[in-house]
Motif scaffolding. Structure first.
Motif, PDB file in Angstrom:
ATOM      1  N   ALA A  99      78.278   0.831  27.556  1.00  0.00           N
ATOM      2  CA  ALA A  99      79.063   0.101  28.560  1.00  0.00           C
ATOM      3  C   ALA A  99      78.556  -1.333  28.583  1.00  0.00           C
ATOM      4  N   TYR A 100      79.454  -2.253  28.901  1.00  0.00           N
ATOM      5  CA  TYR A 100      79.017  -3.645  28.925  1.00  0.00           C
ATOM      6  C   TYR A 100      78.589  -4.051  30.325  1.00  0.00           C
ATOM      7  N   LEU A 101      77.645  -4.968  30.376  1.00  0.00           N
ATOM      8  CA  LEU A 101      77.155  -5.458  31.655  1.00  0.00           C
ATOM      9  C   LEU A 101      78.229  -6.282  32.347  1.00  0.00           C
ATOM     10  N   ARG A 143      82.002 -10.506  38.236  1.00  0.00           N
ATOM     11  CA  ARG A 143      81.074  -9.429  38.603  1.00  0.00           C
ATOM     12  C   ARG A 143      81.772  -8.274  39.330  1.00  0.00           C
ATOM     13  N   ALA A 144      82.669  -8.593  40.248  1.00  0.00           N
ATOM     14  CA  ALA A 144      83.333  -7.534  41.018  1.00  0.00           C
ATOM     15  C   ALA A 144      84.163  -6.651  40.103  1.00  0.00           C
ATOM     16  N   ARG A 145      84.927  -7.278  39.200  1.00  0.00           N
ATOM     17  CA  ARG A 145      85.769  -6.516  38.280  1.00  0.00           C
ATOM     18  C   ARG A 145      84.897  -5.683  37.345  1.00  0.00           C
ATOM     19  N   GLY A 146      83.788  -6.262  36.869  1.00  0.00           N
ATOM     20  CA  GLY A 146      82.895  -5.546  35.962  1.00  0.00           C
ATOM     21  C   GLY A 146      82.229  -4.357  36.630  1.00  0.00           C
ATOM     22  N   LEU A 147      81.800  -4.531  37.877  1.00  0.00           N
ATOM     23  CA  LEU A 147      81.179  -3.421  38.602  1.00  0.00           C
ATOM     24  C   LEU A 147      82.181  -2.310  38.874  1.00  0.00           C
ATOM     25  N   ARG A 154      84.718  -1.494  36.957  1.00  0.00           N
ATOM     26  CA  ARG A 154      84.879  -0.743  35.711  1.00  0.00           C
ATOM     27  C   ARG A 154      83.658   0.141  35.451  1.00  0.00           C
ATOM     28  N   LEU A 155      82.459  -0.406  35.681  1.00  0.00           N
ATOM     29  CA  LEU A 155      81.239   0.362  35.477  1.00  0.00           C
ATOM     30  C   LEU A 155      81.219   1.582  36.388  1.00  0.00           C
ATOM     31  N   ALA A 156      81.656   1.402  37.628  1.00  0.00           N
ATOM     32  CA  ALA A 156      81.707   2.528  38.567  1.00  0.00           C
ATOM     33  C   ALA A 156      82.684   3.590  38.079  1.00  0.00           C
TER      34      ALA A 156
END
Length: 591
Positions: free
Chosen positions: A105-107, A113-117, A119-121
């Motif tokens: 998964a990418y950081l 940051r909000a969009r990335g978190l 997706r990570l979630a």
């Protein structure tokens, strides 16, 4: 493993050696060529770190595997959170050695940051990891935030760069069952929520061999690339393939290439790269950004295979690139258009025909009706498409998506694929897996096939890809492919950023209508001598009307870096459409 008492085998013999899994391959190479360079990483795209040899990677992967298995069970999932580099490679192979399913998964990017978190979630909720593998520096920065995600809150964290190599001295990695899961490849999510594609060791071995034979690779191949390692194209072509084949790979971060595209070409020149893969936009970027002075310092004569894939392939992009770099020794026939997707591990087709890459002009009106009719390239309604060749070992069928019967040659339908490269399904998604991976032909019962969701057709020139079924915009009973509209809009005004236009459909007054969202170049957005936004929008409307006989319901101009994209740089049209309909900032600011 190979018997250590045997003398070194000639290159021709080594090219015929097959390994059941990448774990078996790495063990064998660590015994046979322990001090040969496997991975060389250029953190800034220029200066190299000390290379990972086959023996060093084997030893470090054993250490990670030993520590990982002390905390989690075989078959559990481990989330990999890394910036590109050697530590990611060590962690990935450590998972394979331990029999733990890797989940790259990418950081989250600081700017999104909000969009990335989010997706990570989503990935964590789906994969239910038992461990997170990262580095000490990244852990210090992200662990507190990541633990707000419920599925990560109680899992073990391992900083692979702090694990002593001697921890794995006694570790013996058993050969994995070829049908066991190697990793979960979360799809880019260009048309929906990311799904975890279940890739087995058998899938990997088959697809690596398909890539090797299709592209004519051998033990002399040198890979150079910058693609993100958590995406299938980067992970498999730049990391797994070299480890499987026992060849050298030179890597750099994606950002290093984007900041200065010449770094990619300079690395090929310096390390005598023979294979490199990139999406179409990268060839355009090099053509625009690499100066004559830089070209004079390059020698690209070693470059034998330049695969172009992962997004719509443009013939004019390849022609311009070949012309721009002819003086460096680059040959036009080096370019090989390819087609693939995560659900088929990576490659589907790309084996060149008995001639250089092929493009043809088709009547756009007939394509919109579902038929490919060749017309002169300079015709008013000509649309140029590039052949993605053929597949050597996979069954590639073009099928009517409603009737489930094979299309005739030149008839547009959905691309279906069958064979050992096809993954076993989506993790924890049995209904979606049945729908996507268990399709059968309605008349003959042949199958199962994997439904790609891509539209295309086949002729004697190979496979041509038209677009995504879910992205197609239907106006007045005619199919319009978004990337054609995007290309028209991109060239409508110089203030529009290349490769940063998204076209999608919305329902207006009971009928589907077209919306175009385009990012402005930074200097245009800053108002430094740029045209008025209204004139840019009007230029887009005129161009779309003239080229496609479509009225754009709305043209939205956005700041640079606003459009949602996947980790590999693909436009996320469905996400763009959602943000447009929700009226989120900065959408309201530039209407």
């Amino acid at each position: 493993m190979l018997d250590e008492s045997l003398s070194p085998l000639p290159a021709a013999a080594l090219d015929e050696i097959r390994h059941a899994t990448v774990v078996d391959a790495l063990h064998a190479h660590a015994d046979r060529i322990p001090q040969d360079e496997l991975f060389t990483f250029l953190p800034d795209g220029e200066e190299a770190e000390p290379s990972l040899t086959f023996a060093t990677l084997d030893a470090r992967a054993r250490a990670v595997a030993a520590d990982l298995r002390a905390q989690v069970e075989p078959g559990s999932r481990a989330l990999l959170l890394f910036t590109p580099g050697q530590d990611f490679v060590v962690a990935f192979f450590g998972c394979l050695y331990a029999g733990v399913v890797a989940v790259p998964a990418y950081l989250p990017h600081p700017a999104q940051r909000a969009r990335g978190l989010l997706r990570l979630a989503g990935i964590a909720e789906d994969a239910q990891p038992a461990a997170v593998l990262t580095t000490a520096d990244i852990q210090a920065v992200i662990e507190t935030t990541a633990r707000t995600i419920p599925e990560i809150r109680g899992v073990a964290w391992l900083a692979v760069d702090t694990i002593p190599e001697e921890n794995g001295a006694e570790w013996s990695a058993a050969a994995p069952d070829p049908d066991s899961l190697a990793f979960l490849q979360y799809t880019s999510g260009s048309t929906g929520q990311p799904k975890g594609v279940m890739v087995t060791h058998r899938n990997l071995a088959h697809n690596i061999d398909l890539i090797r034979t299709s592209l004519g690779l051998d033990s002399s191949t040198v890979v150079v690339g910058w693609l993100p390692p958590y995406h299938d194209m980067g992970l498999i072509s730049m990391i797994i393939l070299p480890a499987m084949m026992g060849i050298h790979s030179v890597l750099m971060p994606t950002v290093a290439f984007l900041q200065s595209p010449v770094r990619w070409l300079r690395a090929i020149s310096t390390y005598r790269g023979t294979l490199s893969a990139a999406p179409n936009f990268a060839f355009d970027l090099c053509t625009r950004k690499v100066t004559d002075e830089d070209r004079a310092t390059l020698d690209l004569s070693s470059w034998a295979v330049a695969t172009n894939g992962a997004e719509p392939i443009r013939a004019d992009s390849m022609i311009r690139f070949a012309e721009a770099f002819a003086s460096t020794g680059f040959r036009p026939e080096t370019i090989i258009p390819v087609y693939g997707l995560a659900e088929s591990t990576l490659l589907v087709s790309g084996a060149p025909l008995a001639r250089p890459w092929t493009f043809r002009s088709f009547d756009e009106n007939e394509l919109e009706r579902g038929f490919a009719e060749i017309v002169p390239q300079d015709g008013a309604d000509a649309r140029v498409l590039v052949s993605c060749g053929v597949s050597r070992t996979l069954d590639v069928a073009v099928v009517d998506p409603e009737k489930h019967i094979r299309c005739l040659p030149g008839q547009v339908g959905e691309i279906w694929v069958a064979g050992e490269s096809v993954a076993v399904g989506y993790w924890q998604r049995p209904d979606l897996s049945r729908e996507a991976f268990e399709a059968t032909l309605g008349d003959s019962g042949e199958g199962p096939y994997m439904r790609t969701g891509d539209l295309g057709f086949q002729t004697e020139d190979g496979l041509f890809v038209c677009g995504r079924i879910k992205d197609v915009i239907i106006v007045g009973g005619r199919n319009h492919y978004p990337h054609d509209i995007e290309r028209t809009a991109e060239s409508a005004h110089p203030a529009i950023r290349p490769g940063c236009v998204a076209a999608f459909g919305v329902v207006s007054d009971g009928e589907e209508a077209v919306v175009v969202a385009a990012e402005l170049r930074r200097e245009a957005a800053d108002g430094k001598g740029a045209a008025e936004p209204e004139s840019v929008a009007n230029a887009v409307r005129r161009a779309v009307m003239q080229e496609h006989r479509l009225t754009a319901r709305d043209v939205v101009l956005l700041p640079a870096g606003t459009l949602p994209k996947t980790s590999s740089g693909k436009l996320q049209r469905s996400e763009t459409r959602k943000e447009y309909l929700a009226g989120l900032d900065p959408w309201n600011a530039k209407r």
